[in-house]
Design an enzyme around this catalytic site. Sequence first.
Site, PDB file in Angstrom:
ATOM      1  N   LYS A   1     -57.449  69.652 -27.488  1.00 46.83           N
ATOM      2  CA  LYS A   1     -56.940  69.655 -28.874  1.00 46.83           C
ATOM      3  C   LYS A   1     -57.983  69.132 -29.862  1.00 46.83           C
ATOM      4  O   LYS A   1     -57.824  69.228 -31.065  1.00 46.83           O
ATOM      5  CB  LYS A   1     -55.707  68.746 -28.993  1.00 46.83           C
TER       6      LYS A   1
ATOM      7  N   LYS B   1     -65.295  61.911 -17.029  1.00 51.83           N
ATOM      8  CA  LYS B   1     -65.359  60.565 -17.619  1.00 51.83           C
ATOM      9  C   LYS B   1     -66.109  59.559 -16.738  1.00 51.83           C
ATOM     10  O   LYS B   1     -66.852  58.727 -17.245  1.00 51.83           O
ATOM     11  CB  LYS B   1     -63.946  60.042 -17.892  1.00 51.83           C
TER      12      LYS B   1
ATOM     13  N   ASP C   1     -60.235  55.251 -25.121  1.00 58.59           N
ATOM     14  CA  ASP C   1     -58.809  55.485 -24.804  1.00 58.59           C
ATOM     15  C   ASP C   1     -57.950  54.254 -25.088  1.00 58.59           C
ATOM     16  O   ASP C   1     -56.904  54.344 -25.725  1.00 58.59           O
ATOM     17  CB  ASP C   1     -58.641  55.811 -23.301  1.00 58.59           C
TER      18      ASP C   1
ATOM     19  N   GLY D   1     -55.125  54.514 -13.057  1.00 57.99           N
ATOM     20  CA  GLY D   1     -56.156  55.543 -13.168  1.00 57.99           C
ATOM     21  C   GLY D   1     -56.999  55.319 -14.409  1.00 57.99           C
ATOM     22  O   GLY D   1     -57.071  54.193 -14.933  1.00 57.99           O
ATOM     23  N   GLY D   2     -57.634  56.396 -14.900  1.00 56.16           N
ATOM     24  CA  GLY D   2     -58.559  56.283 -16.023  1.00 56.16           C
ATOM     25  C   GLY D   2     -57.896  55.772 -17.291  1.00 56.16           C
ATOM     26  O   GLY D   2     -58.336  54.772 -17.874  1.00 56.16           O
TER      27      GLY D   2
HETATM   28  N1  LIG Z   1     -52.816  60.167 -25.351  1.00 59.44           N
HETATM   29  C1  LIG Z   1     -54.095  60.129 -25.034  1.00 59.44           C
HETATM   30  O1  LIG Z   1     -54.987  59.998 -25.897  1.00 59.44           O
HETATM   31  C2  LIG Z   1     -54.497  60.201 -23.583  1.00 59.44           C
HETATM   32  C3  LIG Z   1     -55.811  59.885 -23.186  1.00 59.44           C
HETATM   33  C4  LIG Z   1     -56.128  59.934 -21.818  1.00 59.44           C
HETATM   34  C5  LIG Z   1     -55.153  60.312 -20.887  1.00 59.44           C
HETATM   35  N2  LIG Z   1     -53.891  60.617 -21.321  1.00 59.44           N
HETATM   36  C6  LIG Z   1     -52.834  60.988 -20.364  1.00 59.44           C
HETATM   37  O2  LIG Z   1     -52.654  59.909 -19.446  1.00 59.44           O
HETATM   38  C7  LIG Z   1     -52.170  60.423 -18.201  1.00 59.44           C
HETATM   39  C8  LIG Z   1     -53.018  59.871 -17.042  1.00 59.44           C
HETATM   40  O3  LIG Z   1     -54.346  60.391 -17.155  1.00 59.44           O
HETATM   41  P1  LIG Z   1     -55.558  59.766 -16.327  1.00 59.44           P
HETATM   42  O4  LIG Z   1     -56.794  60.382 -16.865  1.00 59.44           O
HETATM   43  O5  LIG Z   1     -55.453  58.274 -16.274  1.00 59.44           O
HETATM   44  O6  LIG Z   1     -55.266  60.339 -14.845  1.00 59.44           O
HETATM   45  P2  LIG Z   1     -55.737  59.713 -13.463  1.00 59.44           P
HETATM   46  O7  LIG Z   1     -56.968  58.903 -13.610  1.00 59.44           O
HETATM   47  O8  LIG Z   1     -55.720  60.860 -12.504  1.00 59.44           O
HETATM   48  O9  LIG Z   1     -54.554  58.695 -13.044  1.00 59.44           O
HETATM   49  C9  LIG Z   1     -53.271  59.173 -12.756  1.00 59.44           C
HETATM   50  C10 LIG Z   1     -52.304  57.996 -12.577  1.00 59.44           C
HETATM   51  O10 LIG Z   1     -50.981  58.536 -12.377  1.00 59.44           O
HETATM   52  C11 LIG Z   1     -50.495  58.122 -11.109  1.00 59.44           C
HETATM   53  N3  LIG Z   1     -49.745  59.216 -10.480  1.00 59.44           N
HETATM   54  C12 LIG Z   1     -50.074  60.528 -10.499  1.00 59.44           C
HETATM   55  N4  LIG Z   1     -49.165  61.245  -9.803  1.00 59.44           N
HETATM   56  C13 LIG Z   1     -48.244  60.348  -9.338  1.00 59.44           C
HETATM   57  C14 LIG Z   1     -47.060  60.474  -8.570  1.00 59.44           C
HETATM   58  N5  LIG Z   1     -46.641  61.668  -8.123  1.00 59.44           N
HETATM   59  N6  LIG Z   1     -46.343  59.357  -8.300  1.00 59.44           N
HETATM   60  C15 LIG Z   1     -46.765  58.141  -8.750  1.00 59.44           C
HETATM   61  N7  LIG Z   1     -47.879  57.965  -9.491  1.00 59.44           N
HETATM   62  C16 LIG Z   1     -48.610  59.056  -9.789  1.00 59.44           C
HETATM   63  C17 LIG Z   1     -51.725  57.780 -10.294  1.00 59.44           C
HETATM   64  O11 LIG Z   1     -51.354  56.904  -9.255  1.00 59.44           O
HETATM   65  P3  LIG Z   1     -52.273  56.762  -7.939  1.00 59.44           P
HETATM   66  O12 LIG Z   1     -53.345  55.766  -8.268  1.00 59.44           O
HETATM   67  O13 LIG Z   1     -51.309  56.281  -6.915  1.00 59.44           O
HETATM   68  O14 LIG Z   1     -52.824  58.132  -7.632  1.00 59.44           O
HETATM   69  C18 LIG Z   1     -52.608  57.126 -11.365  1.00 59.44           C
HETATM   70  O15 LIG Z   1     -52.193  55.802 -11.630  1.00 59.44           O
HETATM   71  C19 LIG Z   1     -52.231  61.952 -18.326  1.00 59.44           C
HETATM   72  O16 LIG Z   1     -50.949  62.419 -18.681  1.00 59.44           O
HETATM   73  C20 LIG Z   1     -53.192  62.172 -19.491  1.00 59.44           C
HETATM   74  O17 LIG Z   1     -52.943  63.376 -20.168  1.00 59.44           O
HETATM   75  C21 LIG Z   1     -53.552  60.561 -22.635  1.00 59.44           C
END
Ligand SMILES: NC(=O)c1ccc[n+]([C@@H]2O[C@H](COP(=O)([O-])OP(=O)(O)OC[C@H]3O[C@@H](n4cnc5c(N)ncnc54)[C@H](OP(=O)(O)O)[C@@H]3O)[C@@H](O)[C@H]2O)c1
Length: 275
Positions: free
Chosen positions: A34, A85, A122, A148-149
């Site tokens: 976006k 990242k 972030d 996560g990230g």
């Molecule tokens: N609004 C914004 O500006 C912004 C910026 C960045 C990211 N985001 C959003 O934040 C979210 C996370 O992104 P990320 O980059 O941090 O991803 P990531 O690094 O892949 O981390 C994913 C997280 O979700 C958990 N998770 C995933 N599937 C799961 C499941 N089935 N059951 C339980 N826990 C689960 C993971 O747990 P485990 O450690 O156990 O795998 C981990 O803590 C996404 O929706 C992304 O779009 C938003």
Amino acid sequence: MDGRTAMNSALTAAGITGRTRVYGILADPIYHVKAPEVMGALFAHHGVDGVLVPLHVKADGLAVVMDGLRHLRNFGGFIATVPHKTAMTDLCDALTREAEQIGAVNCVRREADGRMVGTMLDGIGFVEALRASGLEPRDRSAALAGAGGAASAIAFALAEAGVARLTILNRTADRARALVERLRTAYPTLPVAAEGAQAEHDLLVNGTSLGMRPQDASPFDLSALHGGQFVAEAIMDPETTPLLAAASAAGCRIQKGLPMLERQIALMARHMGAL
Ligand SMILES: NC(=O)c1ccc[n+]([C@@H]2O[C@H](COP(=O)([O-])OP(=O)(O)OC[C@H]3O[C@@H](n4cnc5c(N)ncnc54)[C@H](OP(=O)(O)O)[C@@H]3O)[C@@H](O)[C@H]2O)c1
């Protein structure tokens, strides 16, 4: 209108000239980003002669692209998103404190001599959005789902903002404990734990990807939400996750995911020297 005339008027409409400074967003896939629209609106609002373009780069081409961008003299910098990242920390020439603490980079400035300076915005964007919603995190007791990230960035930014206590809840307990250890090292006086009762916290944050798909489990126990809590999301799509819907129904104040990105866009423009 012939093809060349149509193309010229499209470029004129976009305001792109030989003086326009170029910025990018690097991702794989790229179609869903976006940032070009949101940054374009910000540039237009501030009268910045710049354009941010989508750059589809796979992980195995990242180092080569970085080297090429160092030589692009009208290039101001770029946003880095999934899956780049973490890899970006090794490819940048310098990192801000946030990027070093979190171990990830989501925005890179290209200096005039081609050096690349990475930062991670972030978490700061999340906290700025909270404040804009009227919630000052200082002295709050916060429970954060995820390690996560996005969650790591939010955790460090909440610690920096002065929360009284921070609980990290994550499916993979080892990952939560590792994040807790890193937070303890950086903020030795902050009470931080990898377990704790959700009801005892007045700020609940979903930093997981749970809630993006209809079949997802909930990151928090929805039946334990109560009206004294503030519930915030990182997820942007859907705009209102089941967690936010349940929180609203329970009388909680809520914050959606989009403001976290909107706040970051201005911070990113500043880091890249566009504002
Ligand atoms: N609004 C914004 O500006 C912004 C910026 C960045 C990211 N985001 C959003 O934040 C979210 C996370 O992104 P990320 O980059 O941090 O991803 P990531 O690094 O892949 O981390 C994913 C997280 O979700 C958990 N998770 C995933 N599937 C799961 C499941 N089935 N059951 C339980 N826990 C689960 C993971 O747990 P485990 O450690 O156990 O795998 C981990 O803590 C996404 O929706 C992304 O779009 C938003």
